[in-house]
Structures are given as C-alpha cells and as structure tokens.
Scaffold this active site. Structure first.
Site, PDB file in Angstrom:
ATOM      1  N   GLY A  28     129.420  23.090 -14.452  1.00  0.00           N
ATOM      2  CA  GLY A  28     130.748  22.686 -13.415  1.00  0.00           C
ATOM      3  C   GLY A  28     130.363  21.696 -12.441  1.00  0.00           C
ATOM      4  N   HIS A  39     116.246  40.044 -22.085  1.00  0.00           N
ATOM      5  CA  HIS A  39     114.971  39.578 -21.738  1.00  0.00           C
ATOM      6  C   HIS A  39     114.109  40.460 -21.616  1.00  0.00           C
ATOM      7  CE1 HIS A  39     111.993  37.184 -19.698  1.00  0.00           C
ATOM      8  NE2 HIS A  39     112.584  36.091 -19.927  1.00  0.00           N
ATOM      9  N   ARG A  76     111.728  37.538 -28.090  1.00  0.00           N
ATOM     10  CA  ARG A  76     112.327  38.247 -27.360  1.00  0.00           C
ATOM     11  C   ARG A  76     112.830  39.669 -27.553  1.00  0.00           C
ATOM     12  NH1 ARG A  76     115.340  33.928 -23.433  1.00  0.00           N
ATOM     13  NH2 ARG A  76     113.508  33.171 -22.417  1.00  0.00           N
ATOM     14  N   HIS A 112     120.203  39.068 -19.850  1.00  0.00           N
ATOM     15  CA  HIS A 112     119.863  37.830 -19.175  1.00  0.00           C
ATOM     16  C   HIS A 112     120.759  36.945 -19.411  1.00  0.00           C
ATOM     17  CE1 HIS A 112     117.326  34.928 -18.199  1.00  0.00           C
ATOM     18  NE2 HIS A 112     117.025  34.582 -19.454  1.00  0.00           N
ATOM     19  N   GLU A 128     127.779  28.325 -20.132  1.00  0.00           N
ATOM     20  CA  GLU A 128     127.502  29.539 -20.522  1.00  0.00           C
ATOM     21  C   GLU A 128     129.033  30.223 -21.048  1.00  0.00           C
ATOM     22  OE1 GLU A 128     125.077  32.250 -18.005  1.00  0.00           O
ATOM     23  OE2 GLU A 128     125.367  33.825 -19.537  1.00  0.00           O
TER      24      GLU A 128
END
Lengths: 261, 643, 215
Positions: free
Chosen positions: B45, B266, B331, B406, B430
């Site tokens: 943004g 995570h 992960r 996460h 995201e």
C-alpha cells in the site's frame, strides 16, 4: 521459567480527550503471571473492566514485538518501563515484584497531545519526516544497485541510525521534550549514505525547522533520550545533526521551507 | 461468476513487457483528474500510494495505525529475495520463478510468478536508491545470504530488520508525496465498508478511530493492500491490529476469495505461556541451522528440567525421522512433527489449557562444538529476545519453541492486473492470493508486496483508468453511498447494543482461534473440519448476542474496533474450513491427514490443480465455488520428498 | 545575513550560540585563573600583573567587550531556550526518574543565574567599587579575610565548577564532536578542566582564610 503470581496496584492516567483534564485512577491487577507481558497485564485488567461495564484503559499497541513503535507509556517515571533496550510490549512482568505500585502515564510533551488515557498523537514525527526525511527517487528510475559501492562501515553506521522505531520515548524522557534524537537519527541515516548527498543540505535544515515548529524543546545534552531509547539509538547522531545544520547554514543557498503545523 | 485471469500469452519471459505495451495509459496531464483510494500503508500500500501520487494521480491513503510507518510489514526479519545473481552461484530470474512455483506446491499462476521474479531485481535497485541500508560486504557491494533452504544466496537483508528498513523506505517515499500534496494520508482511519456503484468499486466508508466519525470517501477506484488474515487464529505472529475487515467487506460485495485454507505456519516461535497470551513471537528460522530439536522420549520426563534428562531419553525426532535433512526439513514438515509429538503427550514447557505445546531447541552441542562466542555472534540478538520473553537463558537451558501462524497465502482473487472480480477494486500484497500458491518461500513476502506496490499496480491502475476513461459523478448523497454508510452505522449500533452483553470481543476471538488452530491449523481432517463448521456458526450467534462493548462510538473506542474485526473473522474462519474441507488433497500449507504418504503431503493434480475462488451468496457459510484451472507450461509438477 | 539569521532561529542555532559564547567565557576563565595564581607570588607580583593588564588598554577593552557580548548572547539564548523547553515539556510527570543525566546538567538553570549574580558581585567588589583602588593584592586578601565574602566566592566557584563541567561536555556535543572512540576523553577533559579551575579558584579564599596568604 518458574511462574509466580503478582498482585499489583496500578495508578493509571485517565483522560477522556485532548482538551479534557486528566486524573489518576487506581485499579488493582491481581493474579498477574510473571510470564505476561506488560501489555498483556493491561489486557487482563481491561477485559475485567469491560465485563464490569467500565471503560477500559486506552493505550496504543500493535506488533507487540518491539518493532512497530506503536506502544509506549511511562511506568514509574521511566519511558517504556524499567528494562533497558525494551519496548513496553516486550517488557515482562517478571521485572516486577508482588505488591508493587505502578504509576502509568502517557508520553507528556506539548508536541504529543493526549488523545485518550495513555494514547498520544505523534503525527508531529510524520511531519518531520515529510519535511525532508527521504531521498527523492522516482519509482522505476533507480540505477543498478551495485553501481555505487558503500563502505561497510558507513552502511553499518547508517543502519545503526536507521534502527529508530519512531515510538517517541526520546521525547517523553527528555526534560525538554526535545525530538532531537528522532530527527537526528533520520538525518544521520540519510546523510551517511552516498544516495543521500544530493538533498543533504536542505534535508537537515528543513527537518530541524519542522522539529522546532512542532513545539518540541531543544537539546541540552542530558542523554535521557539515549537511555530511554528501546533501540539504543546513539546521542552521537545529535552531534552529527548539529554538524549537518552548520554545514547547511554555511553552504546552502536555498532558504528554509516554511514549516507546517 | 467468470474468472478471467487476463494473462498475456506467448513466451513467459516476454509476457509482462507485452502486457505493458498493450496496456492503456493515462496522459500525465489527465492523471490529476483521477482519485484513487489506497487502503493500507505497508509495503504494498505504501509503495503503491507513493508511486501513484508521484505519477500525478490524486491519492488518498488510509491506515488504522497512528502512522503509516507502523504497518506490520515492519516486523519481517529475514530478508528479501531477488534474482540478482550477485554471488555468481547460478541464480537467475527463471530459477527464482522455478523455486517459487515449486515451493508453492504447484498451486500458483505461472505468469504472475514469473513477473514477480523479473521485478525482484528492480525492487533492490529502488530500495538501495531510497537509502535502505542493506548489509554490505567489505568491498562495499551488497551482501546476500541463503535463506529457507534455497540452493543459492539471493536474499538481501538489513540485519534482522529487513522489513522495517524496506517499509521505512516506502514510508519515506510516501511522506515525500504527502509533502508534495499528491497523497492525502488518513491515519487512524479504518475502512469499514466498500462502496460499489454501477458494478464498480467507487469508494469506501471509514471510521475515524480518534473521533468515531463515519464518513464516505468517493474515488474512481479502490486498491486494497490490507494484509493477511492470520489473526483468525487469534494467536499468530501478526500484529494485534491485523484484520480481514477490508478484504472481507470486499468479499461480501462480490469479490471472490481465493484459497482461504492456504495458511503458513512458522516452526520456530516462542510457545504460548498462558491463556492471557496476546500474540506469538517469531524467531528466525536460521536457529535451526545449529539447534537440535527434541522432546523427552518418556511422558514422565516432560516436567523435568531438560538438563536432567539423559541423552538416551531424548527423542531427536526430526533427525530420526528425516536423516537426510534432519533439523533443516522445510517449515511445514518441522511444524507438523512438533504437533505430532506434542499430541502424543511429549510436549514440554508451561501447561496451557491442559496441554504442553512446546519442543526443545537445544544449542548445547553447537556451543560445545563452536564455542559460546560463535553462537553469540550468530544468534546473540535472538537469544536476548528469547530471554526477555521466555525468561530462560538459552546458553544454559534449551529454548522452547512451537509453530505459529505466520502468513496467509490465500486472499482476494485477482487477475494478472491484480484486479478482483469487482471492476475497479484491486488488491496487492498479502491481501491477494496471487503469487505464492499453497506455500510461500522464505524472504518472498517482502518481494511480493513491493513488486505489487512499486511496479505492478502503477501500471495496471493506469490501464483500468485508461479503459474506463470517465466515470459518472457519484455524490455523497447518492443512495448507494448512503446505503453503505447506513449499513456501517447500523453494524456499529448492533455491536454496541448486543441483547445480552457479557464478554469482551477477545473472549470470542480466543474461542474462534482455538477452533481454527486445532481443526484447521497445521494438520486437518474431515471430521475436525466438519466439527469446526458446526461450532463456528454457534459461536458467531453467541458473539452477536453476548458481545460487550463499553463506551460510545463517537470517541476512541478500541473495544469497538476489535469487536468489528472479530465479527468478520467469525465469518472468514468458516470459509477457511469450508475450503479446507473441499480441498481433498494435501498441498503446501494445507495438510489433510487423509491425503498423505509416509507423512508426506499427497497432492492430487488430477482433481485439484485449480484456484478455489469462493463467491459470497448472501449469507455466511453458503459460498459458491468457482474454479480457475492452473496449467504448468514451464515447471512440470513434481512430488516433494525430504526422507 | 539571511543564512545566519535562519540558523540562529533554530534551537540548534541557539545551542551553537551558547556553546561558542560559553567557550569564549571558558577561555577567559582559564586565563583569569592563571593570572590570579600571581596571588601566591606575593603582593608585588600580583599588583604588577594587574598594572600590566591595565596598561594594555585596547586589549583590555577588547576583551571586556567580547566578554560582555559573550555573556549577553549566552544569557539571551539560555533564556529563550529555557522558556521554549518549559513550554515544550508542558505537564510534568507525577513520578519521575532520571536515567542518564547528572546533577550538573539538571542544575544548569540554577547554576547559571547564581553565576550571573556572582559575576556582578565580583565585578563590583574588585573592579568597579574596590576598597583600595589600584591595590589588587590588598583588596583580595582583606576581602577574603571576611568569612562572609570568602563564603560568597566559595559558593560562586562551586556553581562555576558544575556549570563548567556540563558546559564544556555539552558544548563539544553541540558543536558536533561526539565520536565513540573519543567520548570518554571528552568527559575526562571536561572533568579535568572544570575541576582544575574550581579547585584552583577555591584555593584563593581558603588560603586567605587559613592564613597562608596575608597582607
């Protein structure tokens, strides 16, 4: 790792709005685990207040990992509380003892008017950056990144200065409510890098003029800001800012931009 | 609903150039006639608002924090990938593209990912020119490291604060535009609804968090860069304020929501220490390079001090189960195994709600081998942070770690232009689903946010405006605007006046988090998901009946803010479970216990090689599924194995 | 002119003015102290030194004017910063705890006015209205034999010591001399200079009181 439960007394600054008078309100905080963070302790107190239909204590927070710079309050006269190099969100209750009385106050400074309770308006910091805390580079017009090497020592120093999170603890702790450390950190970060040279002279004087226009005090070299800074930003940047301002006064031909308020 | 990805065709390396060439433009003199709303001031943004303002558009940028500099992008530690190949180790745009598609478990759109890899190099140039103090070598050139198991060193970093420095770069660029009068910044202002008029996004309704004032903002288009929805789990590494309000409001107005079940866990976070816990703190994954993960072999030992447990009674489960990769398994594998051993009652640390959810990460061997000094140099900061939070000294006693949410790969469905299914509504960072597929590689979140903000949106926004040319005037008293404002006010009124107010919003949020974490978390199964789908609507009903908000709506009221966010999480959480239940395969961050082979995720490319784009049909829990098929021309789907 | 004016208007400019004028005064204080050591060489030496200075009329008046200017701007800038800083702080904390500052720094706004009064008294006492014009040694010794007068000088010089310590340390910072490698020397130098001058100056009234120096 062992857990203890603490009973504390909180004297919290309550203020309904910027122009209303404030007062201290006393709240017990009971059964507080030593593993809680300071803000989690306040969450628990607040949830209890809400369930009792009372107005919860307003305080700023966001990331809760010490990097966003949202949180901050003065605990028993110390900005961000007793643990050095720690924001209040990362301060844990094991730093306190059962029976402690804690006085919670907002950052107090004319440049940071209280919004509500422990929440203050730090938009002055944004305006200081707007006055020149940037390098003007049009999106997409940058040259290849490795074209201009930067000595590691310089890059490291720039990074030291750039660690500032803009929380305002420096202003809160300064006897003069000076924003010198904040302003100096940004001026230093950018003036240390070759990319920041073109605007170096104007940047220093314009940011300083804005800092003054916001009603912050001057630096009288007490060093309280550095001691309160959760990121350990050094006083040396203030010395550097002073040099930059002199340099600007001697070398620059352009006048200072009119500071906005 | 028609899902048109609008991808260009032809050789993948020319697609973005070709697309730009065929895009419509807005002449410089005409740009000031357009008003653009950007919601969110993080990497995507902030970068978009700054770039669009610089181009000459009138931009209004909104954030809920007190300053745009505080967006949660700031918390990213590790670094940012870019295919610069400065280390001469064989990296290239194609390799970054390949790694990203493969890492995403073949659930992303090839064209988008290729563009991301191409733009990655421009981001580094841009950031360096802005004065971002990246780590450097003694020769003065930029330093790189290998991150998250990548075979090449392509990660650029600024100590452990790469996100902070990149965000401050974008913030400073934004500040410059604010000073220039091209961007109007509205901090402490939250978007509560979208204004759709004539089928196009034309504005938003906001609430000023300081005064409580609800007002409409009208523009020619809206860009949402409002981050992910990880806080649906209540406990996550996201900031407390992170929420899904903007994207969920958009979804309810018709924007399809893609792949909500793709969430990333995570593995190395500090475990929860009590019910009161407000967030989880992430520690860099690099810790697994030298730490050994274990739990006691016997249940009786879980309360013993770790130093008192003899070597033979320690279960180094990753080393035993994955001899080739050991503690460095990816992960998701590391995370799931922590879940399994703690499910067996072998977890250590504090008991929360009757369970011990923690495993040891032990540095004693590394300290013996390398000396305390070396370990201090490598991880000193992390050890300090751990001690500050957990109260233990990791040089003396093993750390306790546990996985935490996460990042969320899912988000608003967008086409190649980052436009959602509502014309004029774009999503970046995201908030969209675009580039990471079912799993995100380490150090790729910053890359995507900035690629969208600096380099994609400024073009595609121009293309949209060039296409629509002039939009009809929309006045604040138009029924569509009044309706949107009215519905926001009504919702606030409802939140503040529940029939039987009992609990603060966090009470419900914690309950929701518990359901989602245990049934739609690291490991999912049909039974659990169905149970969650029965529980969530009940909890939602209870919320609307019993939520308690004290004070008034006409002041700073943080309880009210949270209540509104929780209300939306209660709907989004349900959609997540529906998506997870429908996706009868395991891929990336979505692991269905029914679909595995020797503990490895079992993808089903035959049936599920598509993007699930869910459409709102008028009520929570009744979404309609639309599919965007995925095809792979350049990277052939293959199976992961770490045995 | 425009540039200097702009700088002077900023808080940093005012601090620079304070630092520079302060250093002029510090220079004078050092010279003044060294000259005064003639007291220990006896009446003739001190009076001769005084006559020598009196003879250098242009230098004498040049110095006086410079000092007057230095004091003038030092005090003006201090007052302006003080009022500004007070306004900036606004309300005070109910609880307050200092973390880094020291006594000398905290009391600058006290030691400053005390010093001003002391300087005025000192000028009246020895320069403007001396008891025995032209007899410096006698004025000094007879003056200090009065415990009240000696007391004023002792208090004044202690204030001077604190003011000098923070002043010197702070002036170097204000003028931009702060580097991690040299910072400990900076503090040491400030301590050494202020301690030497203060102890030296204190020795004059004490020696007289103790009877080491007599008419």
């Amino acid at each position: 790792m062992s857990e203890e439960l603490l009973n504390l007394t909180l004297h919290v600054w309550r203020q309904d709005g910027p122009s209303q008078p404030g007062r201290f309100e006393t709240h017990p905080a009971t059964g507080i685990s030593t593993h809680m963070s300071f803000l989690e302790m306040l969450d628990v107190v607040n949830e209890d207040l809400i369930e009792k239909g009372k107005s919860p204590i307003a305080f700023d927070y966001d990331c809760r990992e010490g990097i966003c710079g949202s949180c901050g309050m003065v605990v028993n006269g110390v900005a961000h509380g007793p643990q050095r190099l720690t924001t209040i969100c990362q301060l844990h209750m094991r730093q306190f003892n059962d029976g402690d009385e804690l006085w919670l106050e907002p950052w107090r400074a004319s440049g940071f008017p209280v919004v509500k309770d422990l929440v203050v308006d730090r938009s002055a910091f944004d305006r200081i950056v707007q006055a020149g805390g940037y390098i003007s580079i049009r999106t997409g017009s940058a040259t290849e990144a490795n074209e201009m090497p930067v000595a590691k020592a310089m890059a490291d120093q720039a990074m030291d200065a750039a660690e500032c999170i803009g929380c305002g603890a420096c202003v809160a702790a300064c006897p003069n409510a000076s924003a010198s450390l904040f302003t100096a950190a940004k001026i230093s970060h950018l003036s240390l890098l070759p990319q920041g040279q073109a605007e170096r002279l104007d940047r220093a004087r314009n940011m300083v003029a804005q800092m003054d226009a916001e009603g912050f005090g001057g630096c009288t070299n007490h060093g309280e800001c550095e001691a309160a800074c959760p990121k350990g930003v050094s006083l040396r940047w203030i010395a550097r800012m002073n040099r930059e301002v002199v340099r600007s006064a001697v070398k620059s031909d352009s006048g200072v931009k009119t500071a906005r308020r | 609903m028609q899902l048109r990805s609008n991808e260009p065709t032809g050789p993948i390396e020319h697609r973005w150039e070709k697309h730009k060439e065929s895009s419509k433009l807005v002449a410089p003199a005409n740009r000031r006639k357009y008003n653009i709303i950007v919601v969110g001031s993080g990497l995507a943004g902030g970068a978009a608002a700054a770039s669009l303002g610089e181009m000459g558009y009138n931009v209004k940028c909104f954030c809920y924090q007190d300053s745009p500099r505080r967006a949660h992008s700031i918390a990213a530690q590790g670094g940012i990938n870019a295919a610069k190949n400065y280390q001469n180790d064989g990296d290239s745009v194609f390799r970054l593209f390949y790694d990203t598609v493969k890492g995403g478990d073949f659930r992303s759109r090839e064209s988008n990912v290729y563009r991301l890899a191409q733009l990655s190099t421009n981001i580094i140039d841009q950031a360096v020119a802005q004065g971002v103090p990246f780590a450097r070598e003694y020769g003065g050139l930029l330093a790189n490291r290998s991150f998250g198991g990548a075979q090449v060193s392509r990660t650029f970093y600024a100590r452990g604060q790469t996100g902070q420095q990149l965000l401050l770069g974008a913030y400073q660029a934004l500040s410059r535009q604010i000073e220039a009068g091209k961007v109007e910044m509205m901090a402490r202002t939250e978007m509560l609804d979208l204004i759709v008029h004539d089928g196009r996004a034309r504005g938003i309704v906001t609430r000023c968090l300081k005064t409580g004032k609800v007002e409409p903002h009208i523009a020619d288009m809206v860009v949402l860069c409002t981050g992910g929805y990880g806080n649906v789990f209540y406990l996550s590494t996201n900031a407390k304020g992170c929420n899904c309000m903007a994207i969920w409001r958009a979804h309810r107005h018709g924007a399809a929501f893609a792949n909500p079940c793709y969430t990333q866990i995570h593995p190395t976070c500090i475990p929860q220490s009590g019910e009161y816990q407000s967030k989880l703190t992430l520690m860099s994954e690099s810790l697994r390079n030298d730490g050994r993960v274990w739990v006691p072999r016997n249940k009786e030992d879980v309360t013993k001090r770790p130093e008192d447990i003899p070597e033979k009674d320690r279960f180094y489960y990753l080393e035993e189960r994955y001899p080739a990769f050991g503690n460095l398994v990816p992960r998701d594998v590391a995370s799931r195994n922590a879940l399994y051993v703690t499910n067996e009652g072998l977890g250590v640390g504090l008991e929360v709600d009757g369970e011990r959810r923690g495993v040891y990460l032990d540095f004693s061997d590394a300290i013996k081998r390398l000396g305390e000094q070396t370990i201090r140099e490598r991880y000193g900061n992390l050890f300090e942070m751990y001690e500050r939070i957990a109260g233990d000294n990791p040089y003396k006693t093993p750390m306790r770690i546990y996985p935490a949410t996460h990042y969320t790969m899912g988000g608003l469905w967008v086409d190649y232009n980052l436009q959602t299914t509502i014309p004029g509504l774009f999503a970046g960072g995201e908030a969209n689903f675009s580039d990471h597929g079912a799993n995100r590689l380490g150090a790729s979140a910053l890359m995507q946010g900035l690629a969208d903000g600096y380099f994609v949106l400024p073009f595609t926004v121009g293309n949209y405006l060039g296409e629509v040319r002039t939009l009809p005037e929309l006045a604040e008293d138009h029924p569509d605007v009044k309706k949107a404002v009215g519905s926001v006010e009504e919702r606030i009124h409802k939140l503040m006046n529940a029939p039987d107010p009992k609990h603060a919003p966090e009470y419900f949020h914690r309950k929701l988090g518990r359901i989602i974490w245990s049934k739609c978390g690291m490991s999912r199964n049909k039974e659990g998901l169905e149970e969650a789908l029965r529980e969530i609507p009940k909890l939602r009903d209870r919320f609307w009946r019993e939520v308690k908000v004290v004070g008034s709506g006409a002041e700073l009221n943080q309880t009210l803010e949270r209540a509104g966010r929780v209300a939306d999480f209660l709907e989004l959480g349900e959609l997540m479970c529906i998506d997870a239940l429908q996706r009868e395969e395991s891929c990336g961050g979505h692991f269905r216990e029914e679909h595995e082979e020797n503990g490895e995720a079992l993808r089903d490319d035959e049936q599920f090689s598509y993007v699930s784009a869910w459409e709102w049909t008028g009520a929570a829990g009744e979404p309609r599924l639309n599919q965007e098929p995925l095809s792979f021309e350049y990277v052939k789907p293959s199976k992961r194995s770490y045995k | 002119m425009q540039r200097a004016l702009t700088l002077h208007q900023t808080t940093i400019g005012k601090k620079l003015v304070m630092a520079l004028s302060g250093l002029v005064i510090v220079g004078f204080v050092i010279g003044h102290f060294l000259g005064n050591l003639n007291l220990y060489r006896g009446q003739e030496a001190l009076d001769a030194y005084a006559h020598f200075l009196q003879g250098l009329t242009p230098v004498l008046w040049g110095t006086r004017l410079l000092l007057l200017l230095a004091f003038g701007v030092h005090i003006t800038a201090a007052f302006s910063l003080w009022s500004r800083n007070n306004k900036a702080r606004g309300s005070r904390y109910k609880k307050h705890q200092d973390m880094a500052t020291d006594y000398a720094a905290r009391t600058m706004y006290w030691s400053g006015p005390i010093l001003l009064l002391f300087v005025v008294y000192h000028l009246l006492h020895f320069t403007i209205l001396p008891a025995h014009p032209g007899e410096v040694y006698r004025n000094v010794v007879e003056g200090f034999q009065n415990p009240w007068i000696a007391g004023v000088y002792i208090v004044g010089n202690i204030a001077l010591g604190f003011h000098l310590f923070h002043g010197i340390f702070s002036a170097t910072q204000t003028l931009g001399a702060n580097h991690p490698r040299f910072n400990s020397y900076r503090r040491d130098a400030a301590v050494a200079i202020s301690a030497a001058i203060t102890l030296g100056n204190l020795s004059f009234p004490i020696s007289v009181l103790a009877g080491f120096v007599t008419v």
